[in-house]
Design a protein around this motif. Structure first.
Motif, PDB file in Angstrom:
ATOM      1  N   THR A  11       0.915  -1.200  -0.031  1.00 58.02           N
ATOM      2  CA  THR A  11      -0.050  -0.064   0.089  1.00 58.02           C
ATOM      3  C   THR A  11       0.968   1.059   0.154  1.00 58.02           C
ATOM      4  O   THR A  11       2.095   1.111   0.363  1.00 58.02           O
ATOM      5  CB  THR A  11      -0.946   0.020   1.119  1.00 58.02           C
ATOM      6  OG1 THR A  11      -0.123   0.345   2.397  1.00 58.02           O
ATOM      7  CG2 THR A  11      -1.938  -1.084   1.363  1.00 58.02           C
ATOM      8  N   ASN A  13       1.022   3.537   2.197  1.00 59.14           N
ATOM      9  CA  ASN A  13       1.536   3.640   3.513  1.00 59.14           C
ATOM     10  C   ASN A  13       2.957   2.842   3.857  1.00 59.14           C
ATOM     11  O   ASN A  13       4.053   3.170   4.441  1.00 59.14           O
ATOM     12  CB  ASN A  13       0.706   3.413   4.664  1.00 59.14           C
ATOM     13  CG  ASN A  13      -0.249   4.609   5.026  1.00 59.14           C
ATOM     14  OD1 ASN A  13       0.400   5.636   4.917  1.00 59.14           O
ATOM     15  ND2 ASN A  13      -1.427   4.358   5.381  1.00 59.14           N
ATOM     16  N   TYR A  25       2.313  11.784   1.749  1.00 59.69           N
ATOM     17  CA  TYR A  25       1.749  10.432   1.305  1.00 59.69           C
ATOM     18  C   TYR A  25       1.115  10.804   0.029  1.00 59.69           C
ATOM     19  O   TYR A  25       1.157   9.810  -0.990  1.00 59.69           O
ATOM     20  CB  TYR A  25       0.369  10.242   2.476  1.00 59.69           C
ATOM     21  CG  TYR A  25      -0.633   9.398   1.821  1.00 59.69           C
ATOM     22  CD1 TYR A  25      -0.604   7.936   2.471  1.00 59.69           C
ATOM     23  CD2 TYR A  25      -1.822   9.568   0.821  1.00 59.69           C
ATOM     24  CE1 TYR A  25      -1.359   6.897   1.912  1.00 59.69           C
ATOM     25  CE2 TYR A  25      -2.219   8.530   0.463  1.00 59.69           C
ATOM     26  CZ  TYR A  25      -2.436   7.121   1.025  1.00 59.69           C
ATOM     27  OH  TYR A  25      -3.160   6.221   0.750  1.00 59.69           O
ATOM     28  N   HIS A  43      -2.473  -1.869  -9.493  1.00 56.99           N
ATOM     29  CA  HIS A  43      -2.959  -1.920  -8.248  1.00 56.99           C
ATOM     30  C   HIS A  43      -4.260  -3.020  -8.186  1.00 56.99           C
ATOM     31  O   HIS A  43      -4.848  -2.893  -9.124  1.00 56.99           O
ATOM     32  CB  HIS A  43      -3.260  -0.324  -7.722  1.00 56.99           C
ATOM     33  CG  HIS A  43      -4.549   0.003  -8.403  1.00 56.99           C
ATOM     34  ND1 HIS A  43      -4.669   0.703  -9.709  1.00 56.99           N
ATOM     35  CD2 HIS A  43      -5.863   0.084  -7.884  1.00 56.99           C
ATOM     36  CE1 HIS A  43      -6.078   1.076  -9.664  1.00 56.99           C
ATOM     37  NE2 HIS A  43      -6.407   0.619  -8.655  1.00 56.99           N
ATOM     38  N   ARG A  48     -10.507   0.251   1.455  1.00 57.75           N
ATOM     39  CA  ARG A  48     -10.203   1.674   1.009  1.00 57.75           C
ATOM     40  C   ARG A  48      -8.849   1.795   0.561  1.00 57.75           C
ATOM     41  O   ARG A  48      -8.581   3.028  -0.067  1.00 57.75           O
ATOM     42  CB  ARG A  48     -10.342   2.540   2.009  1.00 57.75           C
ATOM     43  CG  ARG A  48     -12.039   2.661   2.730  1.00 57.75           C
ATOM     44  CD  ARG A  48     -12.301   3.435   3.563  1.00 57.75           C
ATOM     45  NE  ARG A  48     -11.975   4.870   3.378  1.00 57.75           N
ATOM     46  CZ  ARG A  48     -11.851   5.920   4.231  1.00 57.75           C
ATOM     47  NH1 ARG A  48     -11.662   5.722   5.554  1.00 57.75           N
ATOM     48  NH2 ARG A  48     -11.371   7.220   3.707  1.00 57.75           N
ATOM     49  N   ALA A  49      -7.932   0.859   0.499  1.00 57.46           N
ATOM     50  CA  ALA A  49      -6.594   1.042   0.042  1.00 57.46           C
ATOM     51  C   ALA A  49      -6.357   0.605  -1.271  1.00 57.46           C
ATOM     52  O   ALA A  49      -7.221  -0.521  -1.610  1.00 57.46           O
ATOM     53  CB  ALA A  49      -5.756   0.566   1.327  1.00 57.46           C
ATOM     54  N   HIS A  50      -5.349   0.865  -2.021  1.00 58.18           N
ATOM     55  CA  HIS A  50      -4.901   0.306  -3.089  1.00 58.18           C
ATOM     56  C   HIS A  50      -3.477  -0.309  -2.601  1.00 58.18           C
ATOM     57  O   HIS A  50      -2.582   0.287  -2.163  1.00 58.18           O
ATOM     58  CB  HIS A  50      -4.668   1.276  -4.074  1.00 58.18           C
ATOM     59  CG  HIS A  50      -6.181   1.922  -4.682  1.00 58.18           C
ATOM     60  ND1 HIS A  50      -5.981   3.031  -5.690  1.00 58.18           N
ATOM     61  CD2 HIS A  50      -7.289   1.563  -4.643  1.00 58.18           C
ATOM     62  CE1 HIS A  50      -7.405   3.017  -6.079  1.00 58.18           C
ATOM     63  NE2 HIS A  50      -8.125   2.335  -5.168  1.00 58.18           N
ATOM     64  N   ARG A  51      -3.342  -1.583  -3.210  1.00 60.69           N
ATOM     65  CA  ARG A  51      -2.019  -2.361  -3.151  1.00 60.69           C
ATOM     66  C   ARG A  51      -1.569  -2.254  -4.696  1.00 60.69           C
ATOM     67  O   ARG A  51      -1.765  -2.855  -5.401  1.00 60.69           O
ATOM     68  CB  ARG A  51      -2.193  -3.631  -2.500  1.00 60.69           C
ATOM     69  CG  ARG A  51      -0.941  -4.483  -2.195  1.00 60.69           C
ATOM     70  CD  ARG A  51      -1.267  -5.666  -1.664  1.00 60.69           C
ATOM     71  NE  ARG A  51      -1.881  -5.517  -0.277  1.00 60.69           N
ATOM     72  CZ  ARG A  51      -1.350  -5.023   0.834  1.00 60.69           C
ATOM     73  NH1 ARG A  51       0.322  -5.135   0.837  1.00 60.69           N
ATOM     74  NH2 ARG A  51      -1.647  -4.823   2.026  1.00 60.69           N
TER      75      ARG A  51
END
Length: 113
Positions: A11, A13, A25, A43, A48-51
């Motif tokens: 991600t 982060n 960020y 991705h 809610r996150a994108h990897r």
């Protein structure tokens, strides 16, 4: 890219935590989005996150980058690029021997073809 190659899919982060430099960020997100538009990463959505994951091989990307650098800055001349690298770095005897071994190997393989 280095963080993705080392850690695998990550991600924003996770990429941030793997960087030496302190970046915002949004800066890292923008870089990853630009890399995705260039087809270097892709991705997947996780909540809610994108990897993000690298989809280009590190060695292949290096080869492409060196070819482009050689073409743009050294008029396509690999010997000018090598001369610049040697001039700019204080190479040890071991490093010079490794470069010579690579050159010898390349010459030998060209003779065989």
């Amino acid at each position: 890219m280095d963080v993705l190659w080392r850690r695998g899919p990550s991600t924003v982060n996770e990429v941030l935590s793997g960087l030496r430099a302190k970046l915002a960020y949004t800066t890292v997100l923008t870089i990853l989005q630009n890399l995705e538009s260039k087809k270097c990463v892709r991705h997947s959505v996780e909540g809610r996150a994108h990897r993000y994951e690298a989809i280009v091989d590190q060695a292949a990307l290096r080869r492409t980058a060196v070819r482009q650098l050689t073409k743009r800055l050294f008029r396509g001349s690999a010997d000018l690029l090598l001369a610049q690298l040697v001039d700019d770095h204080k190479l040890s005897k071991d490093q010079l021997q490794r470069i010579q071994a690579i050159l010898n190997e390349n010459a030998d393989s060209k003779r065989k073809t």
